[in-house]
Scaffold this active site. Structure first.
Site, short mmCIF file in Angstrom:
data_model
loop_
_atom_site.label_atom_id
_atom_site.label_comp_id
_atom_site.label_asym_id
_atom_site.label_seq_id
_atom_site.Cartn_x
_atom_site.Cartn_y
_atom_site.Cartn_z
N GLY A 12 0.84 -1.20 0.00
CA GLY A 12 0.00 0.00 0.00
C GLY A 12 0.87 1.25 0.00
O GLY A 12 1.99 1.24 -0.54
N ASN A 121 0.94 -0.22 12.64
CA ASN A 121 0.54 0.36 13.93
C ASN A 121 -0.55 -0.44 14.62
O ASN A 121 -1.27 -1.18 13.96
CB ASN A 121 0.02 1.79 13.68
CG ASN A 121 1.15 2.79 13.67
OD1 ASN A 121 1.99 2.78 14.57
ND2 ASN A 121 1.19 3.63 12.65
N HIS A 176 5.16 4.94 20.28
CA HIS A 176 4.77 5.74 19.11
C HIS A 176 3.28 6.06 19.23
O HIS A 176 2.44 5.47 18.57
CB HIS A 176 5.06 4.91 17.85
CG HIS A 176 4.80 5.64 16.57
ND1 HIS A 176 5.30 6.88 16.31
CD2 HIS A 176 4.11 5.27 15.47
CE1 HIS A 176 4.92 7.25 15.09
NE2 HIS A 176 4.19 6.29 14.57
N1 APR Z 1 -0.81 -9.67 3.94
C1 APR Z 1 -0.26 -8.80 3.09
N2 APR Z 1 -0.72 -7.57 2.91
C2 APR Z 1 -1.81 -7.21 3.60
C3 APR Z 1 -2.44 -8.06 4.52
C4 APR Z 1 -1.89 -9.37 4.67
N3 APR Z 1 -2.42 -10.27 5.52
N4 APR Z 1 -3.49 -7.41 5.06
C5 APR Z 1 -3.52 -6.19 4.51
N5 APR Z 1 -2.50 -6.04 3.63
C6 APR Z 1 -2.18 -4.91 2.79
C7 APR Z 1 -3.39 -4.21 2.20
O1 APR Z 1 -3.91 -4.94 1.11
C8 APR Z 1 -2.81 -2.87 1.79
O2 APR Z 1 -2.39 -2.84 0.44
O3 APR Z 1 -1.53 -3.88 3.53
C9 APR Z 1 -1.60 -2.70 2.73
C10 APR Z 1 -1.69 -1.49 3.63
O4 APR Z 1 -1.61 -0.37 2.83
P1 APR Z 1 -2.45 0.97 3.07
O5 APR Z 1 -3.86 0.62 3.32
O6 APR Z 1 -2.11 1.91 1.97
O7 APR Z 1 -1.86 1.51 4.46
P2 APR Z 1 -0.47 2.25 4.68
O8 APR Z 1 -0.69 3.72 4.65
O9 APR Z 1 0.56 1.66 3.80
O10 APR Z 1 -0.17 1.87 6.21
C11 APR Z 1 0.17 0.56 6.56
O11 APR Z 1 1.65 1.24 8.31
O12 APR Z 1 2.06 3.36 9.13
C12 APR Z 1 1.38 2.17 9.33
O13 APR Z 1 -0.60 2.82 10.56
C13 APR Z 1 -0.12 2.37 9.32
O14 APR Z 1 -0.70 0.20 10.10
C14 APR Z 1 -0.61 1.01 8.96
C15 APR Z 1 0.50 0.47 8.04
#
Ligand code: APR
Length: 309
Positions: A12, A121, A176
């Site tokens: 993501g 997080n 954090h």
């Molecule tokens: N396996 C692999 N990828 C996964 C899984 C999983 N089991 N579950 C969710 N994802 C992927 C989602 O499909 C998504 O593409 O994790 C990605 C998260 O991306 P975003 O929704 O864009 O979130 P992002 O802004 O990247 O933040 C991710 O980092 O900073 C922290 O608080 C934030 O916990 C959050 C994480």
């Protein structure tokens, strides 16, 4: 010398931007993993095709599975849900704990010698989930937060002082979250403590804005949370490890008595090198600073109690 292999779980905002910084610095080959079909493959291919323009030769692979991740030197875990306006990082607890736990299990099977950098997080609790699940020694499970929090503080300090961000160092301890402990006393501009350069009311405002730095961006973005600075911070950790820089950086580390805290991941200064966390640096704190750090650790402990890990 063969190239290093870096896996990024979650493609993501944070994950894809992490991959972007990694290849632009040519730190190694990168495997991007996400559950969304085609998405990590598409982003990896797109990023690979920027290579001829930008001049990097890193190989990029996207996948919905873990086979391609085998033998990774470092795995950065960013998978999970991100905050929306009105949510605290702690609101993500149960959802992200389940995701980080299952991801860690898969990662460890393929890369038993990797160093894990956790970004999901609530950070300190997610690092603990990965630590317990992986069974890795504590030097190989590290949480990314302190570099980000201190980068935020450095940005605000540099702005207030009208100097280069490169002149400014900042010190942030603790979890954090809202209870993080920015320490102006240990923050400097060209070696001069900022407490000698800025009035207390300005410093107080900077400390407050730093602690709420993530929420400020969430409220502006509305659809998710920060990703440029978080990913840049994770990549600084990758670089310090792969280049064995012995760089002192604030990271979430598993403490066993340091700072009077035990059995918990909390942000402290550590030395990062080829073995991951090679040392936890202990500094002297005033009674007030120590109390703030204890309060922050107690907030992390509350999450750990909910998760029962
Ligand atoms: N396996 C692999 N990828 C996964 C899984 C999983 N089991 N579950 C969710 N994802 C992927 C989602 O499909 C998504 O593409 O994790 C990605 C998260 O991306 P975003 O929704 O864009 O979130 P992002 O802004 O990247 O933040 C991710 O980092 O900073 C922290 O608080 C934030 O916990 C959050 C994480």
């Amino acid at each position: 010398m063969s190239r290093k292999k870096i896996t990024v779980i979650g493609a993501g905002n944070v994950g894809a931007t992490t991959a972007h910084w990694l290849v632009s610095k040519e730190l190694g080959d990168v495997v991007l993993v996400d559950i969304i079909e085609g998405m990590p493959q598409g982003k990896a291919l797109d990023l690979a095709q920027a290579g001829p323009v930008e001049g990097y030769d890193s190989r990029l692979v996207g996948s919905n599975g873990y086979r391609e991740t085998a033998g990774s030197d470092i795995v950065v875990i960013t998978s999970g849900i991100a905050r929306k306006p009105g949510m605290s990082r702690d609101d993500l607890l149960n959802t992200n704990a389940a995701i980080v736990s299952s991801v860690t299990e898969e990662v460890v099977r393929q890369s038993p010698n990797a160093i894990l950098i956790i970004v999901s997080n609530p950070l300190d609790a997610m690092a603990q989930v990965a630590f317990r699940k992986s069974g890795f020694p504590k030097n190989r499970v590290i949480g990314m937060a302190g570099i980000l929090d201190s980068a935020r503080m450095r940005t605000f300090l540099a702005e207030a002082l009208n100097v280069s961000v490169e002149n400014v160092t900042a010190f942030v301890l603790g979890g954090h979250g809202d209870t993080m402990v920015p320490l102006p006393r240990y923050s400097t501009c060209a070696g001069i403590p900022v407490t000698e350069l800025l009035p207390k009311d300005v410093l107080d405002r900077i400390v407050d804005r730093t602690a709420k730095g993530g929420a400020e961006i969430v409220s502006l973005l509305k659809t998710g949370s920060a990703y440029y600075a978080p990913s840049a911070a994770a990549v600084e950790m990758v670089e310090a490890i792969l280049k064995d820089k012995k760089k002192i950086l604030p990271c979430a580390a598993y403490l066993e008595g340091e700072y009077g805290i035990s059995g918990l991941f909390v942000g402290v200064p550590v030395k990062l090198g080829a073995n991951g966390i090679e040392e936890i640096i202990q500094i002297n704190l005033t009674a007030e600073e120590r109390a703030s750090l204890q309060k922050s650790a107690a907030a992390v402990q509350e999450l750990i109690d909910v998760l029962k890990i």
